[in-house]
Design a protein around this motif. Structure first.
Motif, PDB file in Angstrom:
ATOM      1  N   LYS A   1      25.681 -14.148 -21.324  1.00 16.10           N
ATOM      2  CA  LYS A   1      25.048 -15.367 -21.849  1.00 16.10           C
ATOM      3  C   LYS A   1      23.813 -15.780 -21.022  1.00 16.10           C
ATOM      4  N   LEU A   2      23.752 -15.303 -19.763  1.00 19.31           N
ATOM      5  CA  LEU A   2      22.693 -15.782 -18.863  1.00 19.31           C
ATOM      6  C   LEU A   2      21.560 -14.785 -18.643  1.00 19.31           C
ATOM      7  N   ILE A   3      21.928 -13.500 -18.444  1.00 18.17           N
ATOM      8  CA  ILE A   3      20.911 -12.516 -18.022  1.00 18.17           C
ATOM      9  C   ILE A   3      21.122 -11.193 -18.767  1.00 18.17           C
ATOM     10  N   ASP A   4      20.014 -10.579 -19.198  1.00 13.12           N
ATOM     11  CA  ASP A   4      20.095  -9.262 -19.858  1.00 13.12           C
ATOM     12  C   ASP A   4      20.499  -8.186 -18.861  1.00 13.12           C
ATOM     13  N   GLU A   5      21.167  -7.180 -19.413  1.00 12.03           N
ATOM     14  CA  GLU A   5      21.587  -6.041 -18.588  1.00 12.03           C
ATOM     15  C   GLU A   5      20.386  -5.385 -17.884  1.00 12.03           C
TER      16      GLU A   5
ATOM     17  N   ASN B   1      17.980  -4.085  -8.932  1.00 17.84           N
ATOM     18  CA  ASN B   1      18.736  -3.092  -8.141  1.00 17.84           C
ATOM     19  C   ASN B   1      20.205  -3.470  -8.007  1.00 17.84           C
ATOM     20  N   ILE B   2      20.724  -4.144  -9.036  1.00 22.59           N
ATOM     21  CA  ILE B   2      22.148  -4.480  -9.061  1.00 22.59           C
ATOM     22  C   ILE B   2      22.747  -3.730 -10.256  1.00 22.59           C
TER      23      ILE B   2
ATOM     24  N   ASP C   1      22.749 -10.686  -3.380  1.00 27.03           N
ATOM     25  CA  ASP C   1      22.681 -10.276  -4.799  1.00 27.03           C
ATOM     26  C   ASP C   1      22.773 -11.502  -5.711  1.00 27.03           C
ATOM     27  N   PHE C   2      23.708 -12.405  -5.402  1.00 32.68           N
ATOM     28  CA  PHE C   2      23.838 -13.611  -6.236  1.00 32.68           C
ATOM     29  C   PHE C   2      22.561 -14.458  -6.153  1.00 32.68           C
ATOM     30  N   ALA C   3      21.941 -14.490  -4.972  1.00 34.47           N
ATOM     31  CA  ALA C   3      20.694 -15.251  -4.823  1.00 34.47           C
ATOM     32  C   ALA C   3      19.620 -14.650  -5.736  1.00 34.47           C
TER      33      ALA C   3
END
Ligand code: SAM
Length: 261
Positions: free
Chosen positions: A224-228, A235-236, A249-251
């Protein structure tokens, strides 16, 4: 004056002299410091704290205990007793002359997490915090990526603080005895955030979504928030699960959201 422990206020009073001694030794209070104790109860920690010669402000919700504390400690001018709810207390109003507060509490379990975040709203005026909490909560606060205990509480607390489990506190150290093991945690607010975050609210949102279904991959939990593709561009690995992501990574994920907001 005898006091019957009230369950609704999360009252489990410390009775073990060994544990009290170990806590007082490990916090290393110094006479010129300004301390705040949350939920002093009948004064198990208050008494040895006062003997360190510090200035001590205590916040207690149970009015019967406030009356008991006022009587018991009436000869200590360095004690300031506040009757009220620590969740609504303005801790920043206590910090004066640039002297940061040192905070301690054997916290009522039902309010421990919101209370820690309430205190962290004023992290700039806090030197450190020592809390007795359910061990399970301390383990989650201190957990590293990859651990089963690593989750929202770990990421958000580690954004604000260096965290350290000091030692376990068994049920037999309290009256009445709680059903579970407790532990004492040291939280030291970072002078500067360990990672750059544009919006803590967005960090919290991404972390909450990512861990809402731990078994799901990021591609699904963050759909719902970010495209793949955007996740991969950071780089995640979109097929990874939240529990392997670092605070950094969360940042990155939350900063991406803030840029597109
Ligand atoms: N410090 C004492 C000890 O170690 O024996 C008492 C600890 S007992 C686990 C928790 C204390 O927090 C109780 O005295 C309880 O009345 C108080 N308390 C509960 N909710 C509170 C709140 N919202 N604000 C301030 N004190 C609260």
């Amino acid at each position: 004056m005898t006091h019957i422990a009230r369950k609704r206020f999360g009252q489990n009073f410390l009775t073990s002299y060994t544990i009290i001694y170990n806590i007082i030794s490990s916090i290393e209070a110094k006479p010129d410091e300004h301390w705040v104790e949350i939920g002093p109860g009948q004064g198990a920690l208050t008494q040895p704290l006062l003997e360190q010669g510090i200035r001590l402000d205590v916040v207690e919700l149970d009015r019967d205990l406030v009356a008991l504390l006022k009587e018991k400690f009436k000869t200590y001018p360095n004690l300031h007793i506040h009757s009220g709810d620590a969740l609504r207390f303005d801790f920043s109003a206590l910090a004066e002359d640039d002297k940061k507060l040192r905070v301690i509490g054997n916290l009522p379990y039902n309010i421990s997490t919101p209370l820690m975040f309430h205190l962290l709203d004023n992290a700039y005026c806090i030197e450190d915090m020592h809390f007795i909490l359910q061990k399970e909560v301390v383990d989650r606060i201190c957990a590293a990526p990859g651990s089963k205990k690593y989750g929202r509480l770990s990421v958000m607390m580690q954004y604000y603080c260096a965290t350290e489990l000091l030692f376990d506190v068994p049920p037999s150290s309290f009256d009445p005895e709680p059903k579970v093991m407790s532990a004492i945690v040291r939280l030291v607010p970072h002078q500067r955030p360990p990672v750059q975050v544009n919006s803590v609210a967005l960090l919290n949102r991404v972390v909450t979504e990512a861990f809402s279904q731990r078994r799901k991959t990021l591609r699904n939990s963050l759909k719902k928030l970010i495209d793949e593709a955007d996740i991969a561009a950071l780089n995640i690995d979109p097929s990874a699960r939240a529990e392997v992501l670092s605070l950094g990574d969360f940042a990155k994920l939350s900063n991406l959201l803030s840029e597109s907001a």
